[in-house]
Design an enzyme around this catalytic site. Sequence first.
Site, short mmCIF file in Angstrom:
data_model
loop_
_atom_site.label_atom_id
_atom_site.label_comp_id
_atom_site.label_asym_id
_atom_site.label_seq_id
_atom_site.Cartn_x
_atom_site.Cartn_y
_atom_site.Cartn_z
N GLN A 249 54.25 -24.79 -39.43
CA GLN A 249 54.46 -26.21 -39.18
C GLN A 249 55.61 -26.38 -38.20
O GLN A 249 56.69 -25.82 -38.36
CB GLN A 249 54.79 -26.90 -40.51
CG GLN A 249 54.94 -28.39 -40.43
CD GLN A 249 55.26 -28.97 -41.79
OE1 GLN A 249 56.32 -28.68 -42.35
NE2 GLN A 249 54.37 -29.77 -42.34
N ARG B 201 59.17 -6.38 -49.97
CA ARG B 201 59.53 -7.72 -50.43
C ARG B 201 59.32 -7.94 -51.92
O ARG B 201 59.82 -8.94 -52.46
CB ARG B 201 58.75 -8.76 -49.63
CG ARG B 201 58.97 -8.68 -48.13
CD ARG B 201 60.43 -8.82 -47.73
NE ARG B 201 60.59 -8.85 -46.28
CZ ARG B 201 61.72 -9.08 -45.64
NH1 ARG B 201 62.83 -9.30 -46.34
NH2 ARG B 201 61.78 -9.08 -44.32
#
Length: 241
Positions: free
Chosen positions: A98, A185
């Site tokens: 975005q 992660r």
Amino acid sequence: MPESKLQVKLLTGTPNPVSLIYAAFRQCYSPGFAGDLWPRLVNGDVSRDEQAGFIAKVLESGHDSPIEHVSYSFAVQGVSRALTHQLVRHRIASYSQQSQRYVDESGFEYVLPPAIARIPEARKRYEDFMSMTGQAYRDLKAILQEHGRGKKANEDARFVLPQAAESKIVITMNCRSLIHFFELRCCERAQWEIRKMAWKMLKLLSTELPVIFQLAGPRCRRLGYCPEGEKFTCGKMPLQP
């Protein structure tokens, strides 16, 4: 501005992933043509269990490049710009994020770190700052518009937005890149926010393609020991022998 909530959704994946990986592995070890084998795989002439068993055996040998032929795409919202700055360092991937240039952030949401949320005075200071930042953004945007910036006011006003500002992003990675991503992660040493997202992604894939992802996660899960060394280990696994 409200606090955002993490949401991870699996959008799509490569069709017939088990058969595709099986065909790719078979091509490496067979004089035959994967194109001739393919109809038998997708029609079930070779059972899915047989295909998955063969894949698992070859993966045990360390040969894993054929899993790159399968990829998955996720939609993620409720993450901070701090997270996405870490995420895009995983370069064998595609991202569509975005844009703060084109999206009005006058009422931006934000991510609240748990360590701050647990301390009332820290949370109040944090939320007060987010409110002040939102007002500064709106004021700057209005001033810029008054001076002729029009729709382009967003791209200049956004400079006051914090790393905590919520973002939305579409992520596509192949299976080999995903496994590497999870090894780094999902580890306890990873930053809490990206670790939380990684575990949500892994949970979805463990159901979607268990032959590849059922043992994925931090490196210690695959190795059986912690490779981080005495200084950095979380203590959940023994150190490297």
